[in-house]
Design a protein around this motif. Structure first.
Motif, PDB file in Angstrom:
ATOM      1  N   ASN A  74       3.890  -0.707   3.624  1.00  0.00           N
ATOM      2  CA  ASN A  74       3.573   0.646   3.176  1.00  0.00           C
ATOM      3  C   ASN A  74       4.808   1.267   2.539  1.00  0.00           C
ATOM      4  O   ASN A  74       5.805   1.535   3.217  1.00  0.00           O
ATOM      5  CB  ASN A  74       3.092   1.497   4.355  1.00  0.00           C
ATOM      6  CG  ASN A  74       2.520   2.837   3.901  1.00  0.00           C
ATOM      7  OD1 ASN A  74       2.913   3.394   2.877  1.00  0.00           O
ATOM      8  ND2 ASN A  74       1.585   3.375   4.664  1.00  0.00           N
ATOM      9  N   LEU A 117       1.577  -6.389   5.758  1.00  0.00           N
ATOM     10  CA  LEU A 117       1.185  -5.118   5.153  1.00  0.00           C
ATOM     11  C   LEU A 117       2.442  -4.273   4.989  1.00  0.00           C
ATOM     12  O   LEU A 117       3.133  -3.984   5.975  1.00  0.00           O
ATOM     13  CB  LEU A 117       0.164  -4.402   6.035  1.00  0.00           C
ATOM     14  CG  LEU A 117      -0.404  -3.086   5.490  1.00  0.00           C
ATOM     15  CD1 LEU A 117      -1.345  -3.369   4.322  1.00  0.00           C
ATOM     16  CD2 LEU A 117      -1.153  -2.337   6.592  1.00  0.00           C
ATOM     17  N   ASP A 175       6.112   4.484   3.984  1.00  0.00           N
ATOM     18  CA  ASP A 175       6.877   4.366   5.230  1.00  0.00           C
ATOM     19  C   ASP A 175       8.292   3.858   4.969  1.00  0.00           C
ATOM     20  O   ASP A 175       9.261   4.380   5.531  1.00  0.00           O
ATOM     21  CB  ASP A 175       6.176   3.417   6.200  1.00  0.00           C
ATOM     22  CG  ASP A 175       4.909   4.002   6.797  1.00  0.00           C
ATOM     23  OD1 ASP A 175       4.744   5.239   6.740  1.00  0.00           O
ATOM     24  OD2 ASP A 175       4.078   3.225   7.312  1.00  0.00           O
ATOM     25  N   VAL A 225       0.846  -1.198   0.000  1.00  0.00           N
ATOM     26  CA  VAL A 225       0.000   0.000   0.000  1.00  0.00           C
ATOM     27  C   VAL A 225       0.879   1.245   0.000  1.00  0.00           C
ATOM     28  O   VAL A 225       2.064   1.190   0.324  1.00  0.00           O
ATOM     29  CB  VAL A 225      -0.923   0.051   1.239  1.00  0.00           C
ATOM     30  CG1 VAL A 225      -1.851  -1.154   1.285  1.00  0.00           C
ATOM     31  CG2 VAL A 225      -0.104   0.148   2.535  1.00  0.00           C
ATOM     32  N   ASP A 226       0.284   2.374  -0.400  1.00  0.00           N
ATOM     33  CA  ASP A 226       0.831   3.680  -0.054  1.00  0.00           C
ATOM     34  C   ASP A 226      -0.088   4.260   1.004  1.00  0.00           C
ATOM     35  O   ASP A 226      -0.988   3.572   1.511  1.00  0.00           O
ATOM     36  CB  ASP A 226       0.962   4.576  -1.293  1.00  0.00           C
ATOM     37  CG  ASP A 226      -0.377   4.858  -1.974  1.00  0.00           C
ATOM     38  OD1 ASP A 226      -1.410   4.280  -1.552  1.00  0.00           O
ATOM     39  OD2 ASP A 226      -0.394   5.656  -2.939  1.00  0.00           O
ATOM     40  N   ASP A 227       0.092   5.516   1.383  1.00  0.00           N
ATOM     41  CA  ASP A 227      -0.763   6.086   2.432  1.00  0.00           C
ATOM     42  C   ASP A 227      -2.229   6.102   2.016  1.00  0.00           C
ATOM     43  O   ASP A 227      -3.123   5.844   2.831  1.00  0.00           O
ATOM     44  CB  ASP A 227      -0.290   7.500   2.785  1.00  0.00           C
ATOM     45  CG  ASP A 227       1.004   7.500   3.586  1.00  0.00           C
ATOM     46  OD1 ASP A 227       1.346   6.457   4.166  1.00  0.00           O
ATOM     47  OD2 ASP A 227       1.682   8.562   3.627  1.00  0.00           O
ATOM     48  N   ILE A 282      -7.970   0.759   3.091  1.00  0.00           N
ATOM     49  CA  ILE A 282      -8.112  -0.496   3.832  1.00  0.00           C
ATOM     50  C   ILE A 282      -8.744  -0.261   5.196  1.00  0.00           C
ATOM     51  O   ILE A 282      -9.646  -0.993   5.631  1.00  0.00           O
ATOM     52  CB  ILE A 282      -6.737  -1.186   3.963  1.00  0.00           C
ATOM     53  CG1 ILE A 282      -6.356  -1.820   2.623  1.00  0.00           C
ATOM     54  CG2 ILE A 282      -6.737  -2.236   5.067  1.00  0.00           C
ATOM     55  CD1 ILE A 282      -5.004  -2.478   2.609  1.00  0.00           C
ATOM     56  N   VAL A 283      -8.299   0.783   5.881  1.00  0.00           N
ATOM     57  CA  VAL A 283      -8.839   1.089   7.206  1.00  0.00           C
ATOM     58  C   VAL A 283     -10.303   1.501   7.112  1.00  0.00           C
ATOM     59  O   VAL A 283     -11.167   0.996   7.862  1.00  0.00           O
ATOM     60  CB  VAL A 283      -8.004   2.193   7.884  1.00  0.00           C
ATOM     61  CG1 VAL A 283      -8.684   2.658   9.171  1.00  0.00           C
ATOM     62  CG2 VAL A 283      -6.584   1.694   8.180  1.00  0.00           C
ATOM     63  N   TYR A 331      -3.559   2.572   2.307  1.00  0.00           N
ATOM     64  CA  TYR A 331      -3.753   2.200   3.709  1.00  0.00           C
ATOM     65  C   TYR A 331      -5.040   2.807   4.250  1.00  0.00           C
ATOM     66  O   TYR A 331      -5.805   2.154   4.980  1.00  0.00           O
ATOM     67  CB  TYR A 331      -2.559   2.662   4.548  1.00  0.00           C
ATOM     68  CG  TYR A 331      -2.689   2.317   6.008  1.00  0.00           C
ATOM     69  CD1 TYR A 331      -2.515   1.016   6.458  1.00  0.00           C
ATOM     70  CD2 TYR A 331      -3.004   3.308   6.950  1.00  0.00           C
ATOM     71  CE1 TYR A 331      -2.647   0.693   7.799  1.00  0.00           C
ATOM     72  CE2 TYR A 331      -3.143   2.997   8.291  1.00  0.00           C
ATOM     73  CZ  TYR A 331      -2.961   1.686   8.698  1.00  0.00           C
ATOM     74  OH  TYR A 331      -3.104   1.376  10.029  1.00  0.00           O
ATOM     75  N   THR A 332      -5.296   4.068   3.896  1.00  0.00           N
ATOM     76  CA  THR A 332      -6.539   4.723   4.321  1.00  0.00           C
ATOM     77  C   THR A 332      -7.758   3.961   3.789  1.00  0.00           C
ATOM     78  O   THR A 332      -8.747   3.762   4.503  1.00  0.00           O
ATOM     79  CB  THR A 332      -6.569   6.178   3.838  1.00  0.00           C
ATOM     80  OG1 THR A 332      -5.467   6.887   4.417  1.00  0.00           O
ATOM     81  CG2 THR A 332      -7.871   6.858   4.228  1.00  0.00           C
TER      82      THR A 332
END
Length: 215
Positions: free
Chosen positions: A72, A70, A75, A51-53, A59-60, A56-57
């Motif tokens: 990122n 996972l 990161d 994922v990138d940021d 997915i959440v 990730y958003t």
């Protein structure tokens, strides 16, 4: 029997930034990874998720449970994140990663095998020495491991300039070992019923040199 290069976990890519997505898919395709996306109805995935940021958003917010790894890339950085994702997708046992060994068979074509623990995660025959060393660097610089080794098979026709390039590029990031190349291509391995080239087989045997010598 040495297990060669197969993907043992699903690899999902959930990257929102279009430019990053193109680069991610390009690199994973280059290293032969099969990639999956997430459909809107999916609520749980097993395997490795890149994922990138933005991803990730997603997915959440959508409550997607990840049973696995996972990664990122925002990161870790693109290369580090993808190198680790490739390893996670191809090794039988993710933790701990004790060692990464790059076996190199030098010749008209250059065979290279990247071994993490006891799994071959990358194998290829190269016509370009620069490309071979670039790929070796990709794994050695980005995969976290207790031990890092470059193992170069030595034959009569070895190019001293190539040896110097290996030493210059990797002396600060790994141990460099020179091992006999004689009969390194004797044992043959198979992947999906396709025979590997002699250069690739030799590189695998060079990477596993200490084990095959009983040391």
């Amino acid at each position: 029997m040495i297990r060669v290069g197969g993907q043992v976990r699903d690899l999902y890519v959930v990257v929102g930034d279009p430019r990053k997505l193109v680069k991610v898919l390009e690199i994973l395709s280059y290293f032969g990874l099969a990639v999956r996306g997430l459909s809107p109805e999916v609520r749980c995935v097993q395997g490795v998720v890149v994922v990138d940021d933005e991803g990730y958003t997603y997915i959440v917010k959508n409550g997607v449970a990840v049973d696995g790894r996972l990664v990122n890339i925002d990161d870790h950085g693109l290369d580090k994140g993808l190198a680790m994702a490739i390893v996670y997708a191809r090794v039988l046992q993710v933790n701990p990663i004790h060692r990464i060994v790059v076996g190199i068979d030098y010749g008209k074509n250059i065979g290279m095998a990247v071994v993490v623990n006891d799994d071959v995660v990358h194998i290829r025959s190269y016509r370009s020495a620069d490309k071979a060393l670039k790929d070796a660097k990709f794994f050695l610089e980005n995969v976290e491991s207790e031990f890092k080794i470059v193992r170069l098979g030595i034959a009569n026709e070895i190019d001293e300039e190539f040896v110097d390039a290996v030493v210059e590029m990797f002396r600060d990031v790994s141990t460099i070992e020179f091992v006999p190349e004689f009969r390194s291509s004797r044992h043959r391995y198979f992947l999906e019923d396709a025979r590997l080239s002699p250069d690739e087989v030799a590189a695998i045997n060079i990477a596993f040199y200490r084990d095959t010598e009983g040391r």
